[in-house]
Design an enzyme around this catalytic site. Structure first.
Site, PDB file in Angstrom:
ATOM      1  N   GLN A 102       0.855  -1.246  -0.022  1.00  0.00           N
ATOM      2  CA  GLN A 102       0.041  -0.081   0.078  1.00  0.00           C
ATOM      3  C   GLN A 102       0.935   1.113   0.109  1.00  0.00           C
ATOM      4  OE1 GLN A 102      -3.457  -0.672   2.926  1.00  0.00           O
ATOM      5  NE2 GLN A 102      -1.978  -2.011   3.789  1.00  0.00           N
ATOM      6  N   HIS A 120      -1.378   1.566  -4.215  1.00  0.00           N
ATOM      7  CA  HIS A 120      -1.879   2.949  -4.064  1.00  0.00           C
ATOM      8  C   HIS A 120      -1.196   3.963  -4.856  1.00  0.00           C
ATOM      9  CE1 HIS A 120      -4.148   1.797  -0.129  1.00  0.00           C
ATOM     10  NE2 HIS A 120      -4.800   1.698  -1.117  1.00  0.00           N
TER      11      HIS A 120
HETATM   12  C1  BJW Z   1       4.502  -1.485  12.623  1.00  0.00           C
HETATM   13  C2  BJW Z   1       5.734  -0.851  12.660  1.00  0.00           C
HETATM   14  C3  BJW Z   1       6.955  -1.617  12.677  1.00  0.00           C
HETATM   15  C4  BJW Z   1       4.428   0.602  13.058  1.00  0.00           C
HETATM   16  N1  BJW Z   1       6.736  -2.989  12.525  1.00  0.00           N
HETATM   17  N2  BJW Z   1       4.791  -2.863  12.309  1.00  0.00           N
HETATM   18  C5  BJW Z   1     -15.559  -0.530   2.582  1.00  0.00           C
HETATM   19  C6  BJW Z   1     -15.846  -0.195   3.758  1.00  0.00           C
HETATM   20  C7  BJW Z   1     -15.721   1.111   4.149  1.00  0.00           C
HETATM   21  C8  BJW Z   1     -15.030   2.104   3.764  1.00  0.00           C
HETATM   22  C9  BJW Z   1     -14.661   1.893   2.246  1.00  0.00           C
HETATM   23  C10 BJW Z   1     -15.100   0.576   1.767  1.00  0.00           C
HETATM   24  N3  BJW Z   1     -14.529   0.622   0.549  1.00  0.00           N
HETATM   25  C11 BJW Z   1     -13.919   1.883   0.195  1.00  0.00           C
HETATM   26  C12 BJW Z   1     -14.026   2.626   1.292  1.00  0.00           C
HETATM   27  C13 BJW Z   1     -13.520   4.047   1.538  1.00  0.00           C
HETATM   28  C14 BJW Z   1     -12.342   4.040   1.697  1.00  0.00           C
HETATM   29  C15 BJW Z   1     -11.655   3.282   2.987  1.00  0.00           C
HETATM   30  O1  BJW Z   1     -11.193   2.302   3.117  1.00  0.00           O
HETATM   31  N4  BJW Z   1     -12.102   4.145   4.015  1.00  0.00           N
HETATM   32  C16 BJW Z   1     -11.705   3.382   5.426  1.00  0.00           C
HETATM   33  C17 BJW Z   1     -10.652   4.388   6.294  1.00  0.00           C
HETATM   34  C18 BJW Z   1     -12.882   3.255   6.293  1.00  0.00           C
HETATM   35  N5  BJW Z   1     -11.188   3.408   0.598  1.00  0.00           N
HETATM   36  C19 BJW Z   1     -11.076   3.937  -0.659  1.00  0.00           C
HETATM   37  O2  BJW Z   1     -11.678   4.968  -0.683  1.00  0.00           O
HETATM   38  C20 BJW Z   1     -10.124   3.283  -1.632  1.00  0.00           C
HETATM   39  N6  BJW Z   1     -10.982   3.390  -2.912  1.00  0.00           N
HETATM   40  C21 BJW Z   1     -11.836   2.487  -3.011  1.00  0.00           C
HETATM   41  O3  BJW Z   1     -12.251   1.578  -2.445  1.00  0.00           O
HETATM   42  O4  BJW Z   1     -12.505   2.829  -4.474  1.00  0.00           O
HETATM   43  C22 BJW Z   1     -13.747   2.049  -4.544  1.00  0.00           C
HETATM   44  C23 BJW Z   1     -14.895   3.161  -3.886  1.00  0.00           C
HETATM   45  C24 BJW Z   1     -14.530   4.471  -4.315  1.00  0.00           C
HETATM   46  C25 BJW Z   1     -15.591   5.341  -3.427  1.00  0.00           C
HETATM   47  C26 BJW Z   1     -16.443   4.514  -2.460  1.00  0.00           C
HETATM   48  C27 BJW Z   1     -16.567   3.112  -2.255  1.00  0.00           C
HETATM   49  C28 BJW Z   1     -15.448   2.474  -3.109  1.00  0.00           C
HETATM   50  C29 BJW Z   1      -8.888   4.209  -1.808  1.00  0.00           C
HETATM   51  C30 BJW Z   1      -8.062   4.077  -0.599  1.00  0.00           C
HETATM   52  C31 BJW Z   1      -6.846   4.826  -0.786  1.00  0.00           C
HETATM   53  C32 BJW Z   1      -5.960   5.025   0.423  1.00  0.00           C
HETATM   54  N7  BJW Z   1      -4.999   6.206   0.231  1.00  0.00           N
HETATM   55  C33 BJW Z   1      -4.057   6.453   1.191  1.00  0.00           C
HETATM   56  C34 BJW Z   1      -3.301   7.645   0.745  1.00  0.00           C
HETATM   57  C35 BJW Z   1      -2.404   7.029  -0.448  1.00  0.00           C
HETATM   58  C36 BJW Z   1      -1.504   8.097  -0.915  1.00  0.00           C
HETATM   59  C37 BJW Z   1      -0.566   8.726   0.256  1.00  0.00           C
HETATM   60  O5  BJW Z   1       0.298   7.905   0.827  1.00  0.00           O
HETATM   61  O6  BJW Z   1      -0.346   9.847   0.403  1.00  0.00           O
HETATM   62  O7  BJW Z   1      -3.179   5.156   1.344  1.00  0.00           O
HETATM   63  S1  BJW Z   1      -4.659   6.520   2.824  1.00  0.00           S
HETATM   64  C38 BJW Z   1      -3.505   5.820   3.685  1.00  0.00           C
HETATM   65  O8  BJW Z   1      -3.927   4.475   4.299  1.00  0.00           O
HETATM   66  C39 BJW Z   1      -2.431   5.448   2.506  1.00  0.00           C
HETATM   67  C40 BJW Z   1      -2.072   3.714   2.965  1.00  0.00           C
HETATM   68  O9  BJW Z   1      -1.649   3.137   1.942  1.00  0.00           O
HETATM   69  C41 BJW Z   1      -3.439   3.387   3.619  1.00  0.00           C
HETATM   70  C42 BJW Z   1      -3.274   2.117   4.504  1.00  0.00           C
HETATM   71  O10 BJW Z   1      -2.461   2.538   5.512  1.00  0.00           O
HETATM   72  P1  BJW Z   1      -1.599   1.335   6.316  1.00  0.00           P
HETATM   73  O11 BJW Z   1      -0.399   1.251   5.342  1.00  0.00           O
HETATM   74  O12 BJW Z   1      -2.180   0.449   6.874  1.00  0.00           O
HETATM   75  O13 BJW Z   1      -0.957   2.458   7.582  1.00  0.00           O
HETATM   76  P2  BJW Z   1      -1.459   2.762   9.158  1.00  0.00           P
HETATM   77  O14 BJW Z   1      -0.651   3.842   9.358  1.00  0.00           O
HETATM   78  O15 BJW Z   1      -2.919   2.642   9.197  1.00  0.00           O
HETATM   79  O16 BJW Z   1      -0.793   1.549   9.811  1.00  0.00           O
HETATM   80  C43 BJW Z   1       0.397   1.362  10.195  1.00  0.00           C
HETATM   81  C44 BJW Z   1       0.767  -0.170  10.874  1.00  0.00           C
HETATM   82  O17 BJW Z   1       2.090  -0.226  11.279  1.00  0.00           O
HETATM   83  C45 BJW Z   1       0.106   0.001  12.338  1.00  0.00           C
HETATM   84  O18 BJW Z   1      -0.845  -1.000  12.503  1.00  0.00           O
HETATM   85  C46 BJW Z   1       1.098   0.183  13.303  1.00  0.00           C
HETATM   86  O19 BJW Z   1       1.011  -0.593  14.702  1.00  0.00           O
HETATM   87  C47 BJW Z   1       2.127  -0.776  12.438  1.00  0.00           C
HETATM   88  N8  BJW Z   1       3.635  -0.404  12.824  1.00  0.00           N
HETATM   89  N9  BJW Z   1       5.618   0.346  13.064  1.00  0.00           N
HETATM   90  C48 BJW Z   1       5.474  -3.625  12.086  1.00  0.00           C
HETATM   91  N10 BJW Z   1       8.253  -1.224  12.707  1.00  0.00           N
END
Ligand code: BJW
Ligand code: ZN
Length: 252
Positions: A102, A120
């Site tokens: 991601q 992403h």
């Molecule tokens: C360690 C550590 C170490 C720390 N060792 N671990 C269904 C249900 C509900 C909502 C939706 C749904 N379908 C779609 C949605 C809407 C939305 C969504 O998911 N919302 C939720 C928040 C509820 N999704 C979307 O809009 C997606 N599009 C889509 O589904 O299109 C179809 C659609 C369109 C419209 C409506 C409905 C459907 C697109 C999602 C795009 C996400 N974009 C981002 C930004 C990307 C660009 C950028 O970086 O600037 O992507 S947001 C951000 O979150 C980024 C990441 O890739 C993404 C995930 O985050 P990640 O990687 O999990 O990071 P963290 O910080 O959350 O977690 C880090 C973890 O690491 C933690 O747990 C720590 O404990 C751990 N950690 N150090 C091991 N050393």
């Protein structure tokens, strides 16, 4: 903990197809901030003001400044032992392997991962909001040397980062490749992701619901920890190299 690492290594070694999913946590040890959690970006910034198409339409300059700041951090970052371990696992599993990241930081590619989907997007790519123009600035980017937002060289419009924001569709080819890997994997390993953002979260849920072996590595428990086969709490950069050792059979 050591027993869980042994078990995870054994499962990965003997599986027929391994799907690895990574999130911001794998790059945390390279000095790149995560989104959620104690030191996460979303504590300081609002996702709706920076990571949506509406935010970009309203204030492209602000959104660009945020990405330029993140580029300045990513530019200095190097892959850590977690990224390297994933390349080692790919070398062992060969074509029976796929990585979905991601992350937009490009560190997996620098580490040497090849069978990989940057789900992403990539922070070093830019695309025009009006025409088909795209460019890669990974080798040419010079901080503060351009007016923001950058102009499209092919039309009169502006460029945006080629990443996927909330509410935007994932590129079709990424979805297709990911779903193919998901359908054939018997083991899913996910590392450093809060597993809260869809559709990636739904891939993990699907793997759990369809009885695949699911292994989680995270600093802390996630919403899915209680439902997976093995949940290992710890740093990706410490746990993953130990798993590689087990797969290679270098542990007693
Ligand atoms: C360690 C550590 C170490 C720390 N060792 N671990 C269904 C249900 C509900 C909502 C939706 C749904 N379908 C779609 C949605 C809407 C939305 C969504 O998911 N919302 C939720 C928040 C509820 N999704 C979307 O809009 C997606 N599009 C889509 O589904 O299109 C179809 C659609 C369109 C419209 C409506 C409905 C459907 C697109 C999602 C795009 C996400 N974009 C981002 C930004 C990307 C660009 C950028 O970086 O600037 O992507 S947001 C951000 O979150 C980024 C990441 O890739 C993404 C995930 O985050 P990640 O990687 O999990 O990071 P963290 O910080 O959350 O977690 C880090 C973890 O690491 C933690 O747990 C720590 O404990 C751990 N950690 N150090 C091991 N050393
Ligand atoms: Zn254009």
């Amino acid at each position: 903990m050591e027993e869980k690492i042994e078990e995870a290594g054994r499962i990965i070694k003997k599986c027929s197809f391994l799907l690895v999913i990574t999130g911001a946590g794998i790059s945390a040890e390279s000095g790149i901030p995560t989104f959620r959690g104690r030191d996460g970006l979303w504590n300081r910034y609002s996702p709706s003001e920076l990571a949506t198409p509406q935010a970009f339409s309203k204030n492209p300059h602000l959104v660009w400044e945020w990405y330029e700041w993140r580029r300045s951090i990513i530019k200095k970052a190097k892959p850590n032992p977690g990224h390297i371990a994933i390349t080692e696992i790919e070398k062992i599993k060969q074509e029976n392997f796929k990585l979905i990241t991601q992350n937009i930081d490009g560190l997996h590619k620098i580490a040497g991962s090849r069978r990989m989907i940057e789900f992403h997007g990539n922070i070093w790519r830019e695309k025009c909001i009006s025409c088909e123009y795209k460019q890669d600035v990974s080798n040419t980017w010079d901080e503060g040397k351009r007016e923001l937002p950058p102009q499209c060289p092919k039309c009169t419009s502006i460029l945006r980062p080629d990443v996927v924001w909330f509410g935007e569709n994932i590129p079709k080819e990424n979805i297709e490749e990911a779903e193919k890997a998901l359908s054939i994997c018997d083991v899913l390993l996910y590392v450093g992701t809060s597993a809260l953002v869809y559709p990636v979260a739904s891939f993990i849920e699907y793997a759990i619901e369809t009885g695949r072996e699911v292994i989680e590595i995270n600093l802390e428990k996630t919403n899915l920890s209680d439902r997976v086969s093995i949940s290992i709490e710890g740093k990706a950069g410490e746990i993953l190299p130990k798993i590689v050792e087990v797969i290679r059979g270098n542990t007693q």
